[in-house]
Design a protein around this motif. Structure first.
Motif, PDB file in Angstrom:
ATOM      1  N   ALA A   1      -8.091  -2.285  -5.255  1.00  8.05           N
ATOM      2  CA  ALA A   1      -9.526  -2.141  -5.493  1.00  8.05           C
ATOM      3  C   ALA A   1     -10.269  -2.752  -4.309  1.00  8.05           C
ATOM      4  N   ILE A   2     -11.538  -2.449  -4.178  1.00  4.73           N
ATOM      5  CA  ILE A   2     -12.320  -2.972  -3.057  1.00  4.73           C
ATOM      6  C   ILE A   2     -13.278  -4.069  -3.508  1.00  4.73           C
ATOM      7  N   THR A   3     -13.110  -4.521  -4.751  1.00  4.26           N
ATOM      8  CA  THR A   3     -13.881  -5.655  -5.259  1.00  4.26           C
ATOM      9  C   THR A   3     -12.907  -6.723  -5.737  1.00  4.26           C
ATOM     10  N   ASN A   4     -13.347  -7.956  -5.744  1.00  5.94           N
ATOM     11  CA  ASN A   4     -12.468  -9.060  -6.133  1.00  5.94           C
ATOM     12  C   ASN A   4     -12.098  -9.028  -7.610  1.00  5.94           C
TER      13      ASN A   4
ATOM     14  N   GLY B   1       0.816  -1.218   0.000  1.00 14.44           N
ATOM     15  CA  GLY B   1       0.000   0.000   0.000  1.00 14.44           C
ATOM     16  C   GLY B   1       0.844   1.260   0.000  1.00 14.44           C
ATOM     17  N   PHE B   2       1.766   1.379   0.955  1.00 16.94           N
ATOM     18  CA  PHE B   2       2.587   2.583   1.061  1.00 16.94           C
ATOM     19  C   PHE B   2       3.475   2.795  -0.168  1.00 16.94           C
ATOM     20  N   THR B   3       3.999   1.701  -0.724  1.00 16.60           N
ATOM     21  CA  THR B   3       4.866   1.829  -1.898  1.00 16.60           C
ATOM     22  C   THR B   3       4.067   1.953  -3.189  1.00 16.60           C
ATOM     23  N   THR B   4       2.747   1.956  -3.068  1.00 12.66           N
ATOM     24  CA  THR B   4       1.811   2.062  -4.214  1.00 12.66           C
ATOM     25  C   THR B   4       2.043   0.949  -5.222  1.00 12.66           C
ATOM     26  N   THR B   5       2.356  -0.244  -4.719  1.00 11.10           N
ATOM     27  CA  THR B   5       2.553  -1.388  -5.597  1.00 11.10           C
ATOM     28  C   THR B   5       1.225  -2.016  -5.995  1.00 11.10           C
ATOM     29  N   GLY B   6       0.392  -2.325  -4.998  1.00  8.49           N
ATOM     30  CA  GLY B   6      -0.915  -2.912  -5.298  1.00  8.49           C
ATOM     31  C   GLY B   6      -0.914  -4.422  -5.354  1.00  8.49           C
ATOM     32  N   ALA B   7       0.241  -5.059  -5.068  1.00  4.28           N
ATOM     33  CA  ALA B   7       0.282  -6.520  -4.976  1.00  4.28           C
ATOM     34  C   ALA B   7      -0.423  -6.940  -3.683  1.00  4.28           C
ATOM     35  N   SER B   8      -1.208  -8.007  -3.745  1.00  5.28           N
ATOM     36  CA  SER B   8      -2.014  -8.375  -2.580  1.00  5.28           C
ATOM     37  C   SER B   8      -1.908  -9.855  -2.269  1.00  5.28           C
ATOM     38  N   ILE B   9      -2.069 -10.182  -0.990  1.00  4.65           N
ATOM     39  CA  ILE B   9      -2.136 -11.584  -0.563  1.00  4.65           C
ATOM     40  C   ILE B   9      -3.580 -11.978  -0.248  1.00  4.65           C
ATOM     41  N   LEU B  10      -4.516 -11.050  -0.379  1.00  2.00           N
ATOM     42  CA  LEU B  10      -5.917 -11.303  -0.048  1.00  2.00           C
ATOM     43  C   LEU B  10      -6.607 -12.070  -1.173  1.00  2.00           C
TER      44      LEU B  10
ATOM     45  N   ILE C   1       4.261  -2.319  -9.706  1.00  2.27           N
ATOM     46  CA  ILE C   1       3.135  -2.485 -10.625  1.00  2.27           C
ATOM     47  C   ILE C   1       1.922  -3.063  -9.913  1.00  2.27           C
ATOM     48  N   GLY C   2       2.128  -4.204  -9.218  1.00  2.60           N
ATOM     49  CA  GLY C   2       1.025  -4.927  -8.575  1.00  2.60           C
ATOM     50  C   GLY C   2       0.877  -6.301  -9.168  1.00  2.60           C
ATOM     51  N   PRO C   3      -0.024  -6.486 -10.125  1.00  4.91           N
ATOM     52  CA  PRO C   3      -0.173  -7.806 -10.752  1.00  4.91           C
ATOM     53  C   PRO C   3       0.887  -8.064 -11.813  1.00  4.91           C
ATOM     54  N   GLY C   4       1.182  -9.337 -12.028  1.00  6.02           N
ATOM     55  CA  GLY C   4       2.102  -9.733 -13.086  1.00  6.02           C
ATOM     56  C   GLY C   4       1.407 -10.660 -14.050  1.00  6.02           C
ATOM     57  N   LEU C   5       2.040 -11.795 -14.340  1.00  5.25           N
ATOM     58  CA  LEU C   5       1.451 -12.820 -15.198  1.00  5.25           C
ATOM     59  C   LEU C   5       1.491 -14.158 -14.469  1.00  5.25           C
ATOM     60  N   GLY C   6       0.790 -15.142 -14.996  1.00  2.11           N
ATOM     61  CA  GLY C   6       0.775 -16.454 -14.370  1.00  2.11           C
ATOM     62  C   GLY C   6      -0.023 -16.457 -13.082  1.00  2.11           C
TER      63      GLY C   6
ATOM     64  N   PHE D   1      -4.687  -1.560 -11.572  1.00  3.53           N
ATOM     65  CA  PHE D   1      -6.099  -1.899 -11.732  1.00  3.53           C
ATOM     66  C   PHE D   1      -6.253  -2.857 -12.907  1.00  3.53           C
ATOM     67  N   ALA D   2      -7.426  -3.475 -13.022  1.00  4.53           N
ATOM     68  CA  ALA D   2      -7.673  -4.380 -14.148  1.00  4.53           C
ATOM     69  C   ALA D   2      -9.141  -4.325 -14.559  1.00  4.53           C
ATOM     70  N   THR D   3      -9.373  -4.364 -15.855  1.00  2.99           N
ATOM     71  CA  THR D   3     -10.730  -4.520 -16.389  1.00  2.99           C
ATOM     72  C   THR D   3     -10.826  -5.793 -17.221  1.00  2.99           C
ATOM     73  N   ALA D   4      -9.689  -6.458 -17.420  1.00  3.41           N
ATOM     74  CA  ALA D   4      -9.649  -7.687 -18.209  1.00  3.41           C
ATOM     75  C   ALA D   4      -8.507  -8.569 -17.715  1.00  3.41           C
ATOM     76  N   ASP D   5      -8.631  -9.855 -17.954  1.00  3.41           N
ATOM     77  CA  ASP D   5      -7.567 -10.790 -17.593  1.00  3.41           C
ATOM     78  C   ASP D   5      -6.595 -10.877 -18.767  1.00  3.41           C
TER      79      ASP D   5
END
Length: 479
Positions: free
Chosen positions: A221-224, A106-115, A430-435, A315-319
């Protein structure tokens, strides 16, 4: 190192975090949630530590560059360790390492999550989670410089250590006023986006936390299903535009306020940044045109994903895991490039890449003309050798950290694409990657050792390596 002054500023940072924790606490109280105690305990502990740290201070306020780097690295680490407590104490993230991972992200504005289920979190924690993006976007210490009357001799080294880019300068005569100008622009742009999202029918709470995540180019984001959950072309377009805007050097917005449009139009980094965005968007649009029903849909999803990767929002709008290899390759390349220096985004930065390319061209010319005096110029201004050397040193350290990190997390036996893009996503914020760590996945499956490595990478990426490495240098700790 001046220990008393370093502890004093760390104390100020902790007290600021303690006050900021009152906002999610208020939301939790209003919603009657079960995580109120976690915010109360954390806020009291943070304020107490802040007062203890700032009890004693030398009369001499001068800070060296070394002190600035140490303060920067320590403040981000300590604020993250304390900021993770609401997640851990509430029980919604039972592992403290996972809680730290989420908070550092969060603080580093990465957006990678374990949730695995974001929507299970109460609103207070969701607010704190996105609010860390907004705080970390412009910088924790820049925020402190903007609101507190620190002396001029103590401010510039802090800004140089924290603000991203190959070179940091002041907009006005005093670094504190520069910080205030930057934050004023930051706040105004955040509120404009909130208003536009509300106009598009997004609920108030969603608009607030989404604007926080966009402004900080974080991407929580606050949605899955991230932004795809709203299924709105209007919301997609608004967020796309603001991700690009927050990826631009904030100094240019100051020039616009002054009416100096000419300096903005002539800015080469901006030209390159926008050209990369347009070309990448068009290439991906044509490549994925067979997947979507219309050219408009392809363009909409392409522009959104290019902007979210270039601005390192996440953020993402598509896989995009399901997109053709050509499109995925473009996105991975964009992960390394990032946005402009002086923005809230991560990545290597467009200006630094421009300097490195031009310095490489200079070396080739010198081989042909050994006696020629050839300078590296950006916008008709000669780039000094210290800046070029700094950019080259940064790139060397960047790839050393990248290689070692990839090697360590490979012990978890994930495929190469997952490991490679996991490090890419964390080191470039960035947050998300691939795989496994793609836009529909998360980082929960990694071992604790790998998560610690990824935490280090997120901090190193946001602070551009040197402040974090300074913490491991024994010389830095000597008086």
């Amino acid at each position: 190192m001046n220990y008393r002054n370093v502890l004093s500023i760390l104390g100020i940072a902790l007290k600021a975090e303690g006050v900021l924790l009152l906002l999610p606490l208020l939301i939790s109280i209003c919603c009657g949630e079960d995580c109120i105690h976690s915010f109360v305990i954390t806020a009291l502990l943070t304020l107490f530590l802040g007062f203890i740290f700032s009890l004693k201070r030398n009369r001499e306020d001068n800070l060296t560059a070394k002190d600035g780097f140490i303060i920067c690295g320590l403040s981000w680490l300590i604020l993250s360790l304390v900021g993770a407590l609401p997640f851990y104490l509430s029980g919604y993230i039972p592992s403290y390492i996972d809680a730290v991972f989420e908070t550092v992200s969060g603080f580093t504005t990465t957006g990678a999550s374990i949730l695995t289920d974001v929507e299970a979190l109460p609103k207070g924690l969701l607010f704190w989670r996105s609010f860390t993006h907004w705080i970390g976007g412009m910088g924790v210490l820049v925020f402190i410089l903007a609101i507190l009357p620190l002396s001029q001799s103590r401010t510039m080294h802090l800004m140089k250590a924290e603000v991203p880019g190959p070179k940091v300068g002041k907009l006005v005569s005093k670094a504190r006023f520069t910080a205030q100008i930057l934050y004023a622009i930051y706040v105004v742009m955040t509120f404009i986006q909130m208003a536009m999202l509300l106009f598009g029918g997004m609920p108030l709470f969603d608009a607030v936390v989404t604007s926080f995540a966009t402004a900080g180019t974080g991407g929580f984001a606050i949605t899955n299903t991230s932004i795809a959950a709203y299924d709105s072309a209007y919301i997609d377009i608004v967020i796309t535009i603001f991700m690009i805007l927050f990826g631009i050097n904030f100094n240019l917005y100051f020039f616009i306020v002054l009416g100096d449009i000419k300096s903005v139009i002539k800015n080469r980094e901006l030209h390159v940044f926008l050209c990369i965005f347009v070309i990448s968007t068009l290439l991906i649009t044509f490549d994925i045109s067979s997947i979507y029903d219309s050219f408009g849909q392809s363009l909409r999803h392409s522009a959104f994903q290019v902007s979210t990767i270039m601005s390192t929002t996440g953020f993402a709008t598509a896989d995009y895991n399901l997109w053709p290899e050509f499109s995925k390759t473009i996105l991975v390349i964009l992960m390394f490039i990032g946005s402009c220096a002086g923005s809230t985004a991560g990545g290597i930065k467009v200006s630094r890449i421009m300097i490195l390319i031009k310095s490489a061209i200079r070396e080739i010319k010198k081989l042909i003309m050994p006696r020629a005096i050839i300078s590296v110029k950006i916008e008709d201004k000669t780039v000094d050798n210290d800046t070029i050397s700094g950019a080259q040193s940064y790139l060397v350290l960047y790839f050393i950290i990248f290689s070692i990190s990839t090697l360590i997390i490979s012990i978890d036996q994930f495929d190469l694409i997952t490991n490679f893009t996991a490090i890419t996503a964390c080191l470039n914020n960035i947050g998300p990657g691939l795989g496994v760590v793609g836009p529909t996945g998360n980082f929960s499956q990694f071992s604790d050792i790998s998560k610690i490595v990824l935490i280090f990478d997120m901090l190193a990426g946001r602070l551009e390596i040197f402040p974090i490495l300074m913490l491991f240098n024994p010389y830095a700790w000597k008086k």
